[in-house]
Motif scaffolding. Structure first.
Motif, PDB file in Angstrom:
ATOM      1  N   ALA A 153      21.841 -35.804 -63.218  1.00  0.00           N
ATOM      2  CA  ALA A 153      20.991 -36.897 -62.747  1.00  0.00           C
ATOM      3  C   ALA A 153      21.535 -38.227 -63.256  1.00  0.00           C
ATOM      4  N   VAL A 154      21.580 -39.213 -62.359  1.00  0.00           N
ATOM      5  CA  VAL A 154      22.049 -40.558 -62.703  1.00  0.00           C
ATOM      6  C   VAL A 154      20.934 -41.540 -62.416  1.00  0.00           C
ATOM      7  N   SER A 155      20.617 -42.366 -63.386  1.00  0.00           N
ATOM      8  CA  SER A 155      19.585 -43.388 -63.201  1.00  0.00           C
ATOM      9  C   SER A 155      20.147 -44.738 -63.607  1.00  0.00           C
ATOM     10  N   VAL A 156      19.784 -45.746 -62.828  1.00  0.00           N
ATOM     11  CA  VAL A 156      20.249 -47.113 -63.075  1.00  0.00           C
ATOM     12  C   VAL A 156      19.035 -47.986 -63.309  1.00  0.00           C
ATOM     13  N   ALA A 157      18.938 -48.581 -64.495  1.00  0.00           N
ATOM     14  CA  ALA A 157      17.806 -49.439 -64.822  1.00  0.00           C
ATOM     15  C   ALA A 157      17.978 -50.808 -64.185  1.00  0.00           C
ATOM     16  N   ALA A 158      16.861 -51.495 -64.017  1.00  0.00           N
ATOM     17  CA  ALA A 158      16.904 -52.844 -63.455  1.00  0.00           C
ATOM     18  C   ALA A 158      17.511 -53.806 -64.470  1.00  0.00           C
ATOM     19  N   GLY A 159      18.190 -54.823 -63.967  1.00  0.00           N
ATOM     20  CA  GLY A 159      18.760 -55.841 -64.845  1.00  0.00           C
ATOM     21  C   GLY A 159      20.156 -55.543 -65.326  1.00  0.00           C
ATOM     22  N   CYS A 160      20.807 -54.499 -64.803  1.00  0.00           N
ATOM     23  CA  CYS A 160      22.175 -54.202 -65.218  1.00  0.00           C
ATOM     24  C   CYS A 160      23.111 -55.293 -64.719  1.00  0.00           C
ATOM     25  N   VAL A 161      24.039 -55.672 -65.541  1.00  0.00           N
ATOM     26  CA  VAL A 161      24.950 -56.767 -65.215  1.00  0.00           C
ATOM     27  C   VAL A 161      26.373 -56.253 -65.189  1.00  0.00           C
ATOM     28  N   SER A 162      27.259 -57.094 -64.732  1.00  0.00           N
ATOM     29  CA  SER A 162      28.676 -56.761 -64.729  1.00  0.00           C
ATOM     30  C   SER A 162      29.296 -57.138 -66.065  1.00  0.00           C
ATOM     31  N   VAL A 163      30.389 -56.475 -66.402  1.00  0.00           N
ATOM     32  CA  VAL A 163      31.081 -56.754 -67.654  1.00  0.00           C
ATOM     33  C   VAL A 163      32.535 -57.088 -67.358  1.00  0.00           C
ATOM     34  N   PRO A 164      33.178 -57.926 -68.196  1.00  0.00           N
ATOM     35  CA  PRO A 164      34.598 -58.232 -67.995  1.00  0.00           C
ATOM     36  C   PRO A 164      35.466 -57.066 -68.446  1.00  0.00           C
ATOM     37  N   ALA A 165      36.009 -56.329 -67.499  1.00  0.00           N
ATOM     38  CA  ALA A 165      36.811 -55.150 -67.848  1.00  0.00           C
ATOM     39  C   ALA A 165      37.568 -54.678 -66.615  1.00  0.00           C
ATOM     40  N   ARG A 166      38.695 -54.022 -66.842  1.00  0.00           N
ATOM     41  CA  ARG A 166      39.411 -53.392 -65.745  1.00  0.00           C
ATOM     42  C   ARG A 166      38.618 -52.187 -65.252  1.00  0.00           C
ATOM     43  N   PRO A 167      38.403 -52.056 -63.944  1.00  0.00           N
ATOM     44  CA  PRO A 167      37.639 -50.909 -63.433  1.00  0.00           C
ATOM     45  C   PRO A 167      38.245 -49.570 -63.845  1.00  0.00           C
ATOM     46  N   GLU A 168      39.596 -49.492 -63.891  1.00  0.00           N
ATOM     47  CA  GLU A 168      40.230 -48.230 -64.276  1.00  0.00           C
ATOM     48  C   GLU A 168      39.841 -47.825 -65.689  1.00  0.00           C
ATOM     49  N   LEU A 169      39.755 -48.821 -66.595  1.00  0.00           N
ATOM     50  CA  LEU A 169      39.404 -48.504 -67.974  1.00  0.00           C
ATOM     51  C   LEU A 169      37.940 -48.102 -68.105  1.00  0.00           C
ATOM     52  N   VAL A 170      37.068 -48.779 -67.366  1.00  0.00           N
ATOM     53  CA  VAL A 170      35.656 -48.388 -67.382  1.00  0.00           C
ATOM     54  C   VAL A 170      35.509 -46.961 -66.867  1.00  0.00           C
ATOM     55  N   ALA A 171      36.200 -46.649 -65.773  1.00  0.00           N
ATOM     56  CA  ALA A 171      36.131 -45.304 -65.215  1.00  0.00           C
ATOM     57  C   ALA A 171      36.702 -44.271 -66.180  1.00  0.00           C
ATOM     58  N   THR A 172      37.757 -44.639 -66.900  1.00  0.00           N
ATOM     59  CA  THR A 172      38.350 -43.704 -67.862  1.00  0.00           C
ATOM     60  C   THR A 172      37.379 -43.377 -68.982  1.00  0.00           C
ATOM     61  N   ALA A 173      36.731 -44.393 -69.551  1.00  0.00           N
ATOM     62  CA  ALA A 173      35.801 -44.160 -70.658  1.00  0.00           C
ATOM     63  C   ALA A 173      34.586 -43.367 -70.196  1.00  0.00           C
ATOM     64  N   VAL A 174      33.962 -43.810 -69.107  1.00  0.00           N
ATOM     65  CA  VAL A 174      32.756 -43.135 -68.615  1.00  0.00           C
ATOM     66  C   VAL A 174      33.095 -41.742 -68.085  1.00  0.00           C
ATOM     67  N   GLY A 175      34.199 -41.634 -67.344  1.00  0.00           N
ATOM     68  CA  GLY A 175      34.564 -40.360 -66.736  1.00  0.00           C
ATOM     69  C   GLY A 175      34.829 -39.276 -67.762  1.00  0.00           C
ATOM     70  N   ASN A 176      35.489 -39.604 -68.867  1.00  0.00           N
ATOM     71  CA  ASN A 176      35.749 -38.605 -69.903  1.00  0.00           C
ATOM     72  C   ASN A 176      34.454 -38.068 -70.488  1.00  0.00           C
ATOM     73  N   LEU A 177      33.481 -38.946 -70.723  1.00  0.00           N
ATOM     74  CA  LEU A 177      32.219 -38.499 -71.295  1.00  0.00           C
ATOM     75  C   LEU A 177      31.431 -37.642 -70.308  1.00  0.00           C
ATOM     76  N   ILE A 178      31.407 -38.044 -69.027  1.00  0.00           N
ATOM     77  CA  ILE A 178      30.691 -37.243 -68.027  1.00  0.00           C
ATOM     78  C   ILE A 178      31.389 -35.903 -67.814  1.00  0.00           C
ATOM     79  N   ARG A 179      32.705 -35.911 -67.773  1.00  0.00           N
ATOM     80  CA  ARG A 179      33.442 -34.667 -67.583  1.00  0.00           C
ATOM     81  C   ARG A 179      33.164 -33.690 -68.723  1.00  0.00           C
ATOM     82  N   ASN A 180      33.198 -34.174 -69.985  1.00  0.00           N
ATOM     83  CA  ASN A 180      32.923 -33.298 -71.123  1.00  0.00           C
ATOM     84  C   ASN A 180      31.518 -32.721 -71.044  1.00  0.00           C
ATOM     85  N   ALA A 181      30.533 -33.579 -70.671  1.00  0.00           N
ATOM     86  CA  ALA A 181      29.152 -33.100 -70.582  1.00  0.00           C
ATOM     87  C   ALA A 181      29.017 -32.032 -69.504  1.00  0.00           C
TER      88      ALA A 181
END
Length: 413
Positions: free
Chosen positions: A298-326
């Protein structure tokens, strides 16, 4: 963290401590000398001259000279003197300091009195002089310490500036000095040259790896695109070909980002990136890992989420590793992914991470058992490295139902 004093302050402190010790010793010696002088010149002389002074007094001779001892018989003594036992005594009054020798002679009691007020004044002046000399020594030690420290620290400071500014050359005078600064400079230079050679080898290696890995990924990507065209009319097979093409494209993009991160993190461009979209995409990417398992993602997105200064590939790498392990290590229950305004939370109901491993779970290690499953060894290390580069913080907590909860704390845009 405990703050250590600088080398300059240590040198000044050593000078001041030495001055305090020496000054205290000399002051103690001076005061002891004054006390001994008083005993030798006053008390001893009074004892030696007492009999003669009493004889003169009995013979009607009184020495009325300034500073000369006077003799009183019992009838001439005050009540304070009559109460004193035989022996030497010291009496202090508001404006007078006297030494009194009480002596019995021929059945009579006499008091030999010597006024030592002038000696006390001299003693006070000497004490003030000793105190002033003590303070002067401390001040001189403080000034001398700062001057000496400046001269001693100057070569070390120049060496630090040369190392920091990268201007430490083989012909630098700092490297040819015969003192400890030269020894330290040569050690710094050798270590810096070793690191430079190592970094050059690593840069060449990462370039070769980038080239060697990009080539097969490009082949896979092209083959997947051709396969999609040839499988037109076969939706099931076309979906598989699309997954192959998308995975190859994502791997190629992340490979470039990770290699650039390993080579020069400060050169990475950091556009504003919407985290929620990337999290949802990564969750869908790894959802197939849950096929055949009684696990809900299950994925939930709270209201008020903002963008962050970061390369999309790096964000995907960090988040993807944690989701994959889970998804990989959870056999039943649920995997919850929450995107909040300043954090991303990935929580599962898996076996969790033992306490003895949790403290070093983000350190690189050889693949091995993590609880009842096999750990990847590198995934969480990459997550930590990406988080440090992006200015994030990754935290491991215990899940509400015994699993693991990873929290990525994001800075506000």
């Amino acid at each position: 963290m405990r703050h250590s004093p600088s080398l300059r302050l240590r040198i000044v402190g050593a000078y001041v401590l030495l001055a305090l010790f020496v000054g205290a010793c000399f002051s103690a010696i001076g005061f002891e000398a004054l006390d001994r002088i008083e005993n030798a010149l006053v008390d001893h002389r009074l004892k030696e001259a007492a009999d003669r002074l009493i004889d003169d007094h009995l013979g009607g001779i009184d020495h009325q000279l300034p500073g000369y001892p006077s003799v009183l018989n019992a009838s001439e003594m005050s009540s304070v003197l009559r109460a004193l036992p035989p022996g030497l005594h010291e009496l202090r009054y508001t404006h007078q300091h006297v030494h009194v020798l009480i002596r019995d002679r021929g059945g009579q009691r006499f008091a030999v009195i010597e006024d030592e007020s002038e000696f006390e004044v001299i003693q006070g002046h000497v004490s003030i002089a000793l105190a002033a000399a003590f303070v002067l020594c401390v001040v001189l030690a403080l000034v001398s310490g700062f001057i000496t420290a400046s001269k001693v620290i100057a070569p070390v400071t120049r060496l630090a500036e040369a190392v920091t500014g990268g201007s430490l050359r083989p012909d630098s005078p700092l490297l040819h000095a015969d003192d400890e600064v030269g020894l330290l400079g040569r050690a710094f230079f050798d270590s810096t040259e070793t690191l430079k050679r190592f970094l050059e080898r690593e840069q060449l290696f990462t370039g070769d790896v980038s080239h060697e890995l990009r080539t097969p990924l490009t082949v896979i990507l092209g083959a997947a695109e051709v396969l999609q065209v040839r499988l037109a009319g076969q939706p099931e097979l076309q979906d598989i070909a699309e997954r192959i093409r998308r995975a190859a494209a994502e791997a190629s993009g992340r490979l470039g980002a990770l290699l650039l991160l390993a080579r020069a993190p400060e050169t990475l461009h950091a556009p504003l990136t919407e985290v929620a979209g990337i999290v949802q995409a990564e969750a869908e990417r790894y959802r197939p890992l849950l096929q055949g398992k009684p696990v809900e993602l299950a994925v939930s997105v709270a209201a008020g989420c903002v963008s962050v200064p970061a390369r999309p590939e790096l964000v995907a790498t960090a988040v993807g590793n944690l989701i994959r392990n889970a998804c990989q290590f959870t056999e039943r229950g649920q995997v919850l992914v929450r995107v909040e305004p300043c954090s991303v939370v990935i929580e599962d109901t898996g076996p969790g991470i033992p306490p003895e491993i949790a403290a070093r779970v983000f350190e690189r290690r050889e693949p091995g058992p993590v609880g009842s499953v096999q750990g990847t060894g590198l995934g969480l290390t990459i997550v930590r490295r990406v988080a440090e580069h992006l200015g994030w913080k990754v935290e491991l907590l215990r899940g509400a139902e015994g699993g693991s909860r990873f929290v990525l704390h994001l800075p506000a845009a």
